[in-house]
Design a protein around this motif. Structure first.
Motif, PDB file in Angstrom:
ATOM      1  N   PRO A  16      -6.339  -2.431   6.753  1.00  0.00           N
ATOM      2  CA  PRO A  16      -5.144  -1.573   6.727  1.00  0.00           C
ATOM      3  C   PRO A  16      -5.359  -0.250   5.992  1.00  0.00           C
ATOM      4  O   PRO A  16      -6.166  -0.164   5.071  1.00  0.00           O
ATOM      5  N   VAL A  17      -4.608   0.753   6.447  1.00  0.00           N
ATOM      6  CA  VAL A  17      -4.653   2.087   5.842  1.00  0.00           C
ATOM      7  C   VAL A  17      -3.240   2.504   5.435  1.00  0.00           C
ATOM      8  O   VAL A  17      -2.257   2.003   5.989  1.00  0.00           O
ATOM      9  N   PRO A  18      -3.128   3.421   4.480  1.00  0.00           N
ATOM     10  CA  PRO A  18      -1.796   3.889   4.060  1.00  0.00           C
ATOM     11  C   PRO A  18      -1.088   4.664   5.178  1.00  0.00           C
ATOM     12  O   PRO A  18      -1.736   5.286   6.033  1.00  0.00           O
ATOM     13  N   LYS A  19       0.222   4.624   5.165  1.00  0.00           N
ATOM     14  CA  LYS A  19       1.029   5.450   6.059  1.00  0.00           C
ATOM     15  C   LYS A  19       0.923   6.897   5.583  1.00  0.00           C
ATOM     16  O   LYS A  19       0.500   7.171   4.456  1.00  0.00           O
ATOM     17  N   VAL A  20       1.328   7.835   6.448  1.00  0.00           N
ATOM     18  CA  VAL A  20       1.229   9.272   6.161  1.00  0.00           C
ATOM     19  C   VAL A  20       2.610   9.845   5.877  1.00  0.00           C
ATOM     20  O   VAL A  20       3.576   9.532   6.581  1.00  0.00           O
ATOM     21  N   ILE A  21       2.681  10.698   4.872  1.00  0.00           N
ATOM     22  CA  ILE A  21       3.905  11.429   4.559  1.00  0.00           C
ATOM     23  C   ILE A  21       3.675  12.897   4.921  1.00  0.00           C
ATOM     24  O   ILE A  21       2.923  13.598   4.251  1.00  0.00           O
ATOM     25  N   PRO A  22       4.306  13.374   6.005  1.00  0.00           N
ATOM     26  CA  PRO A  22       4.176  14.797   6.352  1.00  0.00           C
ATOM     27  C   PRO A  22       5.123  15.636   5.502  1.00  0.00           C
ATOM     28  O   PRO A  22       6.227  15.206   5.188  1.00  0.00           O
ATOM     29  N   GLU A  23       4.668  16.826   5.125  1.00  0.00           N
ATOM     30  CA  GLU A  23       5.517  17.707   4.321  1.00  0.00           C
ATOM     31  C   GLU A  23       5.740  19.063   4.991  1.00  0.00           C
ATOM     32  O   GLU A  23       6.876  19.470   5.168  1.00  0.00           O
ATOM     33  N   SER A  24       4.668  19.754   5.359  1.00  0.00           N
ATOM     34  CA  SER A  24       4.811  21.093   5.945  1.00  0.00           C
ATOM     35  C   SER A  24       5.384  20.983   7.364  1.00  0.00           C
ATOM     36  O   SER A  24       5.399  19.906   7.964  1.00  0.00           O
ATOM     37  N   GLU A  25       5.801  22.112   7.891  1.00  0.00           N
ATOM     38  CA  GLU A  25       6.335  22.140   9.256  1.00  0.00           C
ATOM     39  C   GLU A  25       5.268  21.691  10.260  1.00  0.00           C
ATOM     40  O   GLU A  25       5.546  20.910  11.174  1.00  0.00           O
ATOM     41  N   SER A  55      -8.010   6.956   3.525  1.00  0.00           N
ATOM     42  CA  SER A  55      -8.128   5.491   3.432  1.00  0.00           C
ATOM     43  C   SER A  55      -8.917   5.014   2.218  1.00  0.00           C
ATOM     44  O   SER A  55      -8.761   3.878   1.791  1.00  0.00           O
ATOM     45  N   ARG A  56      -9.790   5.877   1.696  1.00  0.00           N
ATOM     46  CA  ARG A  56     -10.731   5.508   0.622  1.00  0.00           C
ATOM     47  C   ARG A  56     -11.555   4.288   1.029  1.00  0.00           C
ATOM     48  O   ARG A  56     -11.862   3.414   0.233  1.00  0.00           O
ATOM     49  N   ARG A  57     -11.918   4.275   2.324  1.00  0.00           N
ATOM     50  CA  ARG A  57     -12.744   3.229   2.921  1.00  0.00           C
ATOM     51  C   ARG A  57     -13.809   3.869   3.801  1.00  0.00           C
ATOM     52  O   ARG A  57     -13.706   5.038   4.166  1.00  0.00           O
ATOM     53  N   LEU A  58     -14.819   3.083   4.150  1.00  0.00           N
ATOM     54  CA  LEU A  58     -15.740   3.526   5.193  1.00  0.00           C
ATOM     55  C   LEU A  58     -14.940   3.595   6.484  1.00  0.00           C
ATOM     56  O   LEU A  58     -14.046   2.765   6.696  1.00  0.00           O
ATOM     57  N   MET A 109       0.854  -1.178   0.000  1.00  0.00           N
ATOM     58  CA  MET A 109       0.000   0.000   0.000  1.00  0.00           C
ATOM     59  C   MET A 109       0.898   1.240   0.000  1.00  0.00           C
ATOM     60  O   MET A 109       1.757   1.370   0.859  1.00  0.00           O
ATOM     61  N   GLU A 110       0.664   2.119  -0.932  1.00  0.00           N
ATOM     62  CA  GLU A 110       1.468   3.331  -1.065  1.00  0.00           C
ATOM     63  C   GLU A 110       1.122   4.348   0.022  1.00  0.00           C
ATOM     64  O   GLU A 110      -0.054   4.628   0.259  1.00  0.00           O
ATOM     65  N   PRO A 111       2.144   4.928   0.666  1.00  0.00           N
ATOM     66  CA  PRO A 111       1.878   6.010   1.628  1.00  0.00           C
ATOM     67  C   PRO A 111       1.252   7.211   0.903  1.00  0.00           C
ATOM     68  O   PRO A 111       1.425   7.363  -0.303  1.00  0.00           O
ATOM     69  N   LYS A 112       0.542   8.041   1.668  1.00  0.00           N
ATOM     70  CA  LYS A 112      -0.096   9.232   1.101  1.00  0.00           C
ATOM     71  C   LYS A 112       0.376  10.476   1.844  1.00  0.00           C
ATOM     72  O   LYS A 112       0.606  10.449   3.055  1.00  0.00           O
ATOM     73  N   LYS A 113       0.444  11.571   1.121  1.00  0.00           N
ATOM     74  CA  LYS A 113       0.801  12.848   1.725  1.00  0.00           C
ATOM     75  C   LYS A 113      -0.355  13.312   2.614  1.00  0.00           C
ATOM     76  O   LYS A 113      -1.529  13.126   2.269  1.00  0.00           O
TER      77      LYS A 113
END
Length: 170
Positions: free
Chosen positions: A124-133, A49-52, A1-5
């Motif tokens: 399962p849900v995707p991991k998170v990619i943080p970008e901003s401070e 998650s694109r899930r319920l 599963m690809e992480p998402k921003k």
């Protein structure tokens, strides 16, 4: 599963606070605000998650200032961190005086959602990619909040196991 921003889950809504949304002090009902908080958080968690999803917990909400009738309330939410099947959602509530344009932070809170598969079971849900401070700060402190919630849930289970369901008035 690809992480998402984190920003991919960003959700925003505004509410014009009308007199029937307020209590006898002329301020926004806390329960009505919490309904909107839960709803915008659900949107963010579903986008991630694109899930319920279902609400698993709401952390404490400390109201920093009252919100008056005639104000516009802006709620911003995004997923800050995920575990296996759960997601932490951060919500920022900002009050705007529509006549002056002055905006003030009223409160923030964290909610936890669990993603469900088509059979209503955690998935399962995707991991998170943080970008901003801001996203980085929230991401780095999320696991500590997760462990604290886990401990609080166990304490609640222990506490409630001793409660009676009998009707005390009978």
């Amino acid at each position: 599963m690809e992480p998402k921003k984190a920003r991919e889950s960003f959700s925003v809504t505004s509410i014009h606070v009308l007199p029937n949304d307020t209590n006898n002090h002329g301020t926004f009902f806390g329960g009505k605000l919490m309904m909107h908080v839960d709803n915008i958080s659900l949107t963010a968690a579903t986008r991630h998650s694109r899930r319920l999803v279902v609400t698993a917990s709401i952390d404490s909400v400390d109201f920093l200032r009252p919100i008056y009738a005639g104000s516009s309330v802006c709620l911003e939410a995004f997923v800050t961190w995920s575990h296996n099947t759960s997601m932490e959602v951060f919500v920022k509530i900002i009050d705007e005086n529509l006549r002056t344009g002055v905006r003030q932070l009223c409160t923030t809170c964290f909610l936890t959602f669990v993603a469900l598969d088509d059979h209503g079971k955690p998935t399962p849900v995707p991991k998170v990619i943080p970008e901003s401070e801001e996203e980085q700060i929230l991401f780095e402190s999320a696991e500590e909040r997760y462990l604290s919630r886990k401990k609080r849930k166990q304490q609640t289970k222990t506490f409630t196991s001793g409660l009676t369901l009998e009707k005390p008035w009978e």
